[in-house]
Design a protein around this motif. Structure first.
Motif, PDB file in Angstrom:
ATOM      1  N   TYR A  84      -1.903   7.598   7.725  1.00 44.03           N
ATOM      2  CA  TYR A  84      -3.346   7.397   7.713  1.00 44.03           C
ATOM      3  C   TYR A  84      -3.769   5.953   7.941  1.00 44.03           C
ATOM      4  CZ  TYR A  84      -3.134  12.007   5.647  1.00 44.03           C
ATOM      5  OH  TYR A  84      -2.881  13.316   5.406  1.00 44.03           O
ATOM      6  N   THR A  85      -2.881   5.084   8.247  1.00 42.50           N
ATOM      7  CA  THR A  85      -3.231   3.674   8.367  1.00 42.50           C
ATOM      8  C   THR A  85      -3.162   3.186   9.811  1.00 42.50           C
ATOM      9  OG1 THR A  85      -2.820   1.496   7.450  1.00 42.50           O
ATOM     10  CG2 THR A  85      -0.906   2.776   8.023  1.00 42.50           C
ATOM     11  N   SER A 139      -5.068  -5.799   4.301  1.00 36.42           N
ATOM     12  CA  SER A 139      -4.817  -5.387   2.929  1.00 36.42           C
ATOM     13  C   SER A 139      -4.388  -6.529   2.001  1.00 36.42           C
ATOM     14  CB  SER A 139      -3.781  -4.267   2.929  1.00 36.42           C
ATOM     15  OG  SER A 139      -3.308  -4.018   1.654  1.00 36.42           O
ATOM     16  N   SER A 181       1.157  10.059   1.969  1.00 38.20           N
ATOM     17  CA  SER A 181       1.896   9.356   3.015  1.00 38.20           C
ATOM     18  C   SER A 181       0.980   8.333   3.672  1.00 38.20           C
ATOM     19  CB  SER A 181       2.424  10.345   4.050  1.00 38.20           C
ATOM     20  OG  SER A 181       3.122   9.647   5.043  1.00 38.20           O
ATOM     21  N   TYR A 182       1.107   7.099   3.232  1.00 36.53           N
ATOM     22  CA  TYR A 182       0.223   6.013   3.675  1.00 36.53           C
ATOM     23  C   TYR A 182       0.357   5.738   5.164  1.00 36.53           C
ATOM     24  CZ  TYR A 182      -1.448   1.220   4.209  1.00 36.53           C
ATOM     25  OH  TYR A 182      -2.082   0.104   4.644  1.00 36.53           O
ATOM     26  N   ASP A 219       0.816  -1.209   0.000  1.00 41.59           N
ATOM     27  CA  ASP A 219       0.000   0.000   0.000  1.00 41.59           C
ATOM     28  C   ASP A 219       0.853   1.264   0.000  1.00 41.59           C
ATOM     29  OD1 ASP A 219      -2.343  -1.360  -0.147  1.00 41.59           O
ATOM     30  OD2 ASP A 219      -2.780  -1.271   1.992  1.00 41.59           O
ATOM     31  N   ALA A 220       2.006   1.223   0.647  1.00 37.47           N
ATOM     32  CA  ALA A 220       2.891   2.391   0.636  1.00 37.47           C
ATOM     33  C   ALA A 220       3.399   2.655  -0.782  1.00 37.47           C
ATOM     34  CB  ALA A 220       4.055   2.193   1.592  1.00 37.47           C
ATOM     35  N   ASP A 259      -5.541  -2.243   9.133  1.00 35.67           N
ATOM     36  CA  ASP A 259      -5.577  -1.979   7.689  1.00 35.67           C
ATOM     37  C   ASP A 259      -4.428  -2.677   6.977  1.00 35.67           C
ATOM     38  OD1 ASP A 259      -7.787  -0.351   7.946  1.00 35.67           O
ATOM     39  OD2 ASP A 259      -6.592   1.479   8.133  1.00 35.67           O
ATOM     40  N   TYR A 292       0.153   4.040  -2.814  1.00 38.68           N
ATOM     41  CA  TYR A 292      -0.198   5.407  -2.481  1.00 38.68           C
ATOM     42  C   TYR A 292       0.976   6.366  -2.644  1.00 38.68           C
ATOM     43  CZ  TYR A 292      -4.612   3.675  -0.736  1.00 38.68           C
ATOM     44  OH  TYR A 292      -5.838   3.094  -0.645  1.00 38.68           O
TER      45      TYR A 292
END
Length: 113
Positions: A44-45, A53, A40-41, A30-31, A49, A34
């Motif tokens: 917010y995670t 994922s 900046s993943y 995910d990093a 999550d 995004y």
């Protein structure tokens, strides 16, 4: 005094390793995704999550799940059957004997087989 066996992992150890692997895989995938959009993943995670994922990716895309199942199946068959047959076939070849120490590999395959 508690005896700890260093060569054997229990079921709980495998779950712990798998849990860490899923978290790391979720954060990295995910990093990267995004990061393309300059978001900046990690700000917010949550840990949940990141854990869910990779599992949601596999369940939403059946092609990836099928590919992974096929690859793990092929790896299992290779390491249990094909590896020994391939070695038996190649060990008599001159070029293979020049590249590898056949006596050393024979000892290792006797231990495995």
């Amino acid at each position: 005094m508690i005896k700890i066996e260093q060569d054997k992992l229990g079921l709980q150890d495998y779950f712990y390793i798998g849990y860490l692997y899923l978290i790391i895989l979720g954060i990295v995938s995910d990093a990267i995704f995004y990061g393309i959009f300059s978001v900046s993943y990690l700000n917010y995670t949550t840990i949940l999550d990141a854990l869910i994922s990779p599992i949601s990716l596999l369940t939403n895309n059946w092609k990836i799940s099928l590919f992974l199942a096929l690859m793990f199946g092929l790896m299992y068959v290779y390491f249990t059957k094909w590896m020994f047959k391939l070695y038996a076939y190649l060990r008599v070849k001159k070029w293979y004997q020049k590249m590898y120490n056949i006596k050393k590999w024979d000892k290792k395959y006797e231990e495995l087989g």
